[in-house]
Design a protein around this motif. Sequence first.
Motif, PDB file in Angstrom:
ATOM      1  N   PRO A 142     -21.615 -29.595  -2.826  1.00 22.37           N
ATOM      2  CA  PRO A 142     -23.044 -29.271  -2.925  1.00 22.37           C
ATOM      3  C   PRO A 142     -23.256 -27.937  -3.645  1.00 22.37           C
ATOM      4  O   PRO A 142     -22.367 -27.098  -3.721  1.00 22.37           O
ATOM      5  CB  PRO A 142     -23.482 -29.173  -1.472  1.00 22.37           C
ATOM      6  CG  PRO A 142     -22.252 -28.814  -0.725  1.00 22.37           C
ATOM      7  CD  PRO A 142     -21.116 -29.470  -1.461  1.00 22.37           C
ATOM      8  N   TRP A 143     -24.450 -27.760  -4.166  1.00 24.12           N
ATOM      9  CA  TRP A 143     -24.857 -26.524  -4.832  1.00 24.12           C
ATOM     10  C   TRP A 143     -25.707 -25.710  -3.864  1.00 24.12           C
ATOM     11  O   TRP A 143     -26.391 -26.254  -3.013  1.00 24.12           O
ATOM     12  CB  TRP A 143     -25.690 -26.858  -6.073  1.00 24.12           C
ATOM     13  CG  TRP A 143     -24.900 -27.565  -7.130  1.00 24.12           C
ATOM     14  CD1 TRP A 143     -24.612 -28.894  -7.173  1.00 24.12           C
ATOM     15  CD2 TRP A 143     -24.296 -26.986  -8.270  1.00 24.12           C
ATOM     16  NE1 TRP A 143     -23.863 -29.176  -8.280  1.00 24.12           N
ATOM     17  CE2 TRP A 143     -23.655 -28.020  -8.981  1.00 24.12           C
ATOM     18  CE3 TRP A 143     -24.228 -25.689  -8.778  1.00 24.12           C
ATOM     19  CZ2 TRP A 143     -22.964 -27.800 -10.148  1.00 24.12           C
ATOM     20  CZ3 TRP A 143     -23.546 -25.475  -9.950  1.00 24.12           C
ATOM     21  CH2 TRP A 143     -22.918 -26.505 -10.632  1.00 24.12           C
ATOM     22  N   GLN A 178     -21.885 -23.598  -6.886  1.00 22.99           N
ATOM     23  CA  GLN A 178     -21.197 -24.321  -5.821  1.00 22.99           C
ATOM     24  C   GLN A 178     -20.306 -23.393  -5.003  1.00 22.99           C
ATOM     25  O   GLN A 178     -19.925 -23.726  -3.891  1.00 22.99           O
ATOM     26  CB  GLN A 178     -20.346 -25.450  -6.412  1.00 22.99           C
ATOM     27  CG  GLN A 178     -21.180 -26.575  -6.980  1.00 22.99           C
ATOM     28  CD  GLN A 178     -20.328 -27.640  -7.613  1.00 22.99           C
ATOM     29  OE1 GLN A 178     -19.402 -27.341  -8.352  1.00 22.99           O
ATOM     30  NE2 GLN A 178     -20.636 -28.888  -7.330  1.00 22.99           N
ATOM     31  N   PRO A 213     -28.234 -26.993   1.072  1.00 27.18           N
ATOM     32  CA  PRO A 213     -27.511 -27.438  -0.120  1.00 27.18           C
ATOM     33  C   PRO A 213     -28.374 -28.325  -1.032  1.00 27.18           C
ATOM     34  O   PRO A 213     -29.321 -28.973  -0.581  1.00 27.18           O
ATOM     35  CB  PRO A 213     -26.362 -28.261   0.461  1.00 27.18           C
ATOM     36  CG  PRO A 213     -26.903 -28.799   1.741  1.00 27.18           C
ATOM     37  CD  PRO A 213     -27.841 -27.738   2.262  1.00 27.18           C
ATOM     38  N   TYR A 214     -28.027 -28.314  -2.317  1.00 24.40           N
ATOM     39  CA  TYR A 214     -28.706 -29.107  -3.332  1.00 24.40           C
ATOM     40  C   TYR A 214     -27.726 -30.098  -3.953  1.00 24.40           C
ATOM     41  O   TYR A 214     -26.523 -29.908  -3.916  1.00 24.40           O
ATOM     42  CB  TYR A 214     -29.251 -28.198  -4.442  1.00 24.40           C
ATOM     43  CG  TYR A 214     -30.357 -27.273  -3.989  1.00 24.40           C
ATOM     44  CD1 TYR A 214     -31.672 -27.682  -4.009  1.00 24.40           C
ATOM     45  CD2 TYR A 214     -30.073 -25.986  -3.551  1.00 24.40           C
ATOM     46  CE1 TYR A 214     -32.697 -26.833  -3.587  1.00 24.40           C
ATOM     47  CE2 TYR A 214     -31.082 -25.126  -3.135  1.00 24.40           C
ATOM     48  CZ  TYR A 214     -32.398 -25.563  -3.163  1.00 24.40           C
ATOM     49  OH  TYR A 214     -33.392 -24.727  -2.754  1.00 24.40           O
ATOM     50  N   ARG A 215     -28.298 -31.156  -4.573  1.00 26.34           N
ATOM     51  CA  ARG A 215     -27.477 -32.164  -5.240  1.00 26.34           C
ATOM     52  C   ARG A 215     -27.227 -31.845  -6.702  1.00 26.34           C
ATOM     53  O   ARG A 215     -26.339 -32.426  -7.307  1.00 26.34           O
ATOM     54  CB  ARG A 215     -28.153 -33.539  -5.173  1.00 26.34           C
ATOM     55  CG  ARG A 215     -28.123 -34.154  -3.804  1.00 26.34           C
ATOM     56  CD  ARG A 215     -28.675 -35.553  -3.820  1.00 26.34           C
ATOM     57  NE  ARG A 215     -30.126 -35.512  -4.001  1.00 26.34           N
ATOM     58  CZ  ARG A 215     -30.852 -36.447  -4.577  1.00 26.34           C
ATOM     59  NH1 ARG A 215     -30.277 -37.523  -5.034  1.00 26.34           N
ATOM     60  NH2 ARG A 215     -32.147 -36.318  -4.675  1.00 26.34           N
ATOM     61  N   ILE A 275     -30.493 -31.741  -0.555  1.00 29.49           N
ATOM     62  CA  ILE A 275     -29.790 -32.785   0.172  1.00 29.49           C
ATOM     63  C   ILE A 275     -30.454 -32.879   1.546  1.00 29.49           C
ATOM     64  O   ILE A 275     -30.498 -31.892   2.285  1.00 29.49           O
ATOM     65  CB  ILE A 275     -28.296 -32.464   0.323  1.00 29.49           C
ATOM     66  CG1 ILE A 275     -27.631 -32.460  -1.050  1.00 29.49           C
ATOM     67  CG2 ILE A 275     -27.623 -33.473   1.243  1.00 29.49           C
ATOM     68  CD1 ILE A 275     -26.174 -32.042  -1.021  1.00 29.49           C
TER      69      ILE A 275
END
Length: 66
Positions: free
Chosen positions: A24-25, A40, A53-55, A63
């Motif tokens: 995840p980012w 990341q 977290p981001y996708r 996310i």
Amino acid sequence: MKYIVPSLLILVLAANTALAGPAPWFQWRSKLNGAFACSQTPLGPGWEKSAGPYRDARCEKLIVAK
């Protein structure tokens, strides 16, 4: 026969790795000037995790936990 077990082990590990998802980012904020960055991995001691977290690499698609 002695090569079958190591070959199967390598095959199983490779298959397991192929099923793993991307990391995840997270959005990081600079302690120095408040600037934001998306990464990341931690950027160093001058940065703190801000959101995530981001996708995606732009830190736009969160996310959602199920």
